[in-house]
Write an enzyme that holds these catalytic residues in place. Structure first.
Site, PDB file in Angstrom:
ATOM      1  N   TYR A 111      -0.392   2.403   5.951  1.00 36.52           N
ATOM      2  CA  TYR A 111       0.519   3.551   5.947  1.00 36.52           C
ATOM      3  C   TYR A 111      -0.264   4.821   6.349  1.00 36.52           C
ATOM      4  O   TYR A 111      -1.426   4.978   5.951  1.00 36.52           O
ATOM      5  CB  TYR A 111       1.131   3.669   4.543  1.00 36.52           C
ATOM      6  CG  TYR A 111       1.912   4.931   4.311  1.00 36.52           C
ATOM      7  CD1 TYR A 111       2.994   5.264   5.121  1.00 36.52           C
ATOM      8  CD2 TYR A 111       1.569   5.797   3.283  1.00 36.52           C
ATOM      9  CE1 TYR A 111       3.704   6.424   4.905  1.00 36.52           C
ATOM     10  CE2 TYR A 111       2.276   6.954   3.054  1.00 36.52           C
ATOM     11  CZ  TYR A 111       3.345   7.266   3.879  1.00 36.52           C
ATOM     12  OH  TYR A 111       4.043   8.420   3.668  1.00 36.52           O
ATOM     13  N   LYS A 208      10.343   2.813  -2.865  1.00 36.70           N
ATOM     14  CA  LYS A 208      11.021   1.960  -1.888  1.00 36.70           C
ATOM     15  C   LYS A 208      11.917   0.937  -2.591  1.00 36.70           C
ATOM     16  O   LYS A 208      12.846   1.298  -3.286  1.00 36.70           O
ATOM     17  CB  LYS A 208       9.966   1.325  -0.977  1.00 36.70           C
ATOM     18  CG  LYS A 208       8.946   2.354  -0.428  1.00 36.70           C
ATOM     19  CD  LYS A 208       9.591   3.308   0.513  1.00 36.70           C
ATOM     20  CE  LYS A 208       8.842   4.522   0.987  1.00 36.70           C
ATOM     21  NZ  LYS A 208       7.497   4.787   0.748  1.00 36.70           N
TER      22      LYS A 208
HETATM   23  C1  LIG Z   1       3.243   0.768   2.486  1.00 35.59           C
HETATM   24  C2  LIG Z   1       3.279   2.113   1.843  1.00 35.59           C
HETATM   25  N1  LIG Z   1       2.375   2.410   0.900  1.00 35.59           N
HETATM   26  C3  LIG Z   1       2.358   3.612   0.278  1.00 35.59           C
HETATM   27  C4  LIG Z   1       3.272   4.602   0.609  1.00 35.59           C
HETATM   28  C5  LIG Z   1       3.230   5.925  -0.092  1.00 35.59           C
HETATM   29  O1  LIG Z   1       4.242   6.002  -1.040  1.00 35.59           O
HETATM   30  P1  LIG Z   1       4.946   7.370  -1.554  1.00 35.59           P
HETATM   31  O2  LIG Z   1       5.681   7.937  -0.390  1.00 35.59           O
HETATM   32  O3  LIG Z   1       5.806   6.907  -2.665  1.00 35.59           O
HETATM   33  O4  LIG Z   1       3.839   8.276  -1.991  1.00 35.59           O
HETATM   34  C6  LIG Z   1       4.241   4.325   1.582  1.00 35.59           C
HETATM   35  C7  LIG Z   1       5.232   5.343   1.944  1.00 35.59           C
HETATM   36  O5  LIG Z   1       5.986   5.204   2.887  1.00 35.59           O
HETATM   37  C8  LIG Z   1       4.247   3.054   2.210  1.00 35.59           C
HETATM   38  O6  LIG Z   1       5.136   2.738   3.163  1.00 35.59           O
END
Ligand SMILES: Cc1ncc(COP(=O)(O)O)c(C=O)c1O
Length: 392
Positions: A111, A208
């Site tokens: 990400y 998510k």
């Molecule tokens: C695979 C993955 N990990 C971590 C994150 C980070 O999460 P957050 O947006 O809840 O901080 C995301 C966000 O899109 C993600 O897609």
């Protein structure tokens, strides 16, 4: 650790006894920043860890604890911790494993903000990292250095949907005593259980699928008690990225339907991926359920179903990809994933915009790629919208 009952039952009832909460069917929200002590000595004992009990909500809260215990149970973990965002969870874990001069081996693709965090750790704290496709044991071994403190994996990788064989990587890592951390956001424990495959820590952006309704930003970490206690008493307590009790309650509410939602996300995604695969305007479809994908066998081995995310490249340019997005009527243009609504985003200019172009291409994210988070609507309606947008 084995669940007592089936996943579909534990996700609703697990680790909650209404008798302990005035017979409230639904876990109550403890909207309190602090907790009172009966006397000074009790306060002293609680701070010294000699007596169990709540102190202050940054150090623990009853609603948050119910959520943490429920998720630990679903992941097969000894313990879980909830955070105020997925990135708060990722940073708390990485900072707990590394010190200046250490090295992290990372899957070839993560990400965008995790990529940003790795850059920041290199620039500010001299913690280096190397990316690896981790397709073979040799490839994993050759990425490790004397200073490798942990291996960090996303699988499926956001947004290329490439997969990493978790059992194989954790086997190699164990030879060297290196912990393996897995971002399980795309799968949830319903589709994939990294701890059962030998990995050490699981992270989620609970924003998510775990939430599932697009109304909370949150994160989860699950793993063994010793490591989690360390995180809770250091990088969670002192950096302080904790979750609010109301958000924990919303996650508990969302969780109850996780299995039903995941089944439907997957069912819809399988139909849409196969429709996309035969469409003349499409170049490639990246989906763990696509038998033509090179790592299809890994999906078969470690995922219960192929998930609700599909990436695809169109025959065309960045402008064509953006034009396609602008023609959509039902499908919303938005980052994030795992919501009831089908969402589309352009990774090169959105979630992975922080990744330098050269690195982005190496990761397999071209300008003509789009990522679809398939929602819970009727698959026919989602396809009708995509089809009309794909028409020249
Ligand atoms: C695979 C993955 N990990 C971590 C994150 C980070 O999460 P957050 O947006 O809840 O901080 C995301 C966000 O899109 C993600 O897609």
């Amino acid at each position: 650790m084995k669940m007592k009952k089936k996943f579909e039952t534990e996700v609703i009832h697990g680790n909650y006894d209404s008798a302990e909460y005035q017979d409230s069917l639904v876990p109550p929200i403890f909207q309190s920043s602090t907790f009172t002590f009966a006397n000074a000595q009790q306060g002293e004992r609680r701070f010294a860890g000699e007596e169990a009990g709540f102190i202050y909500s940054r150090l623990g809260n009853p609603t948050v604890k119910i959520l943490e215990e429920r998720i630990a149970n679903l992941e097969g973990a000894e313990k879980a911790l909830a955070f105020g965002s997925g990135m708060a969870a990722v940073s708390a874990v990485l900072f707990s494993f590394v010190k200046t001069g250490d090295h992290i081996v990372c899957s070839q693709g993560v990400y965008g903000c995790t990529f940003g965090l790795l850059q920041l750790m290199r620039e500010k704290f001299d913690v280096s990292h190397a990316f690896s496709f981790m397709t073979t044991e040799e490839e994993v071994r050759s990425a490790l250095t004397e200073n490798t403190a942990c291996i960090y994996i996303e699988t499926p990788i956001n947004p290329t949907m490439r997969l990493v064989d978790l059992e194989m990587v954790s086997r190699v890592a164990k030879e060297k005593g290196i912990p393996v951390i897995v971002d399980n956001t795309f799968c949830t424990p319903y589709l994939q259980k990294p701890l059962e495959l030998g990995c050490d820590i699981v992270i989620h952006s609970a924003t998510k699928y775990i939430c599932g309704h697009g109304d909370v930003i949150a994160g989860i970490v699950a793993g063994n008690e010793e490591r989690l206690n360390k995180i809770s008493m250091t990088t969670q307590k002192d950096i302080g990225g904790i979750i609010a009790p109301f958000d924990a309650w919303l996650l508990l509410r969302g969780l109850k339907t996780l299995h039903l939602r995941m089944d439907r996300h997957c069912e819809n995604a399988v139909k849409l991926a196969s429709a996309l695969m035969t469409h003349p305007a499409i170049d490639q479809v990246y989906y763990p359920g696509n038998p033509k994908q090179t790592d299809f066998n890994i999906a078969q081995k470690q995922m219960k179903k192929p998930g609700g995310l599909i990436s695809f490249t169109i025959k065309g340019s960045k402008q064509d990809a953006q034009e396609l997005m602008n023609k959509l009527k039902l499908i919303k243009i938005a980052v994030s994933l795992g919501d009831a609504e089908t969402l589309i985003q352009h990774p090169a200019t959105m979630t992975h915009a922080v990744v330098p172009v050269q690195k982005r291409i190496e990761m397999g994210i071209p300008d003509n790629m789009l990522r679809l988070s398939v929602g819970l609507e009727a698959s026919e309606d989602i396809w009708e919208d995509l089809e009309q947008a794909l028409q020249k």
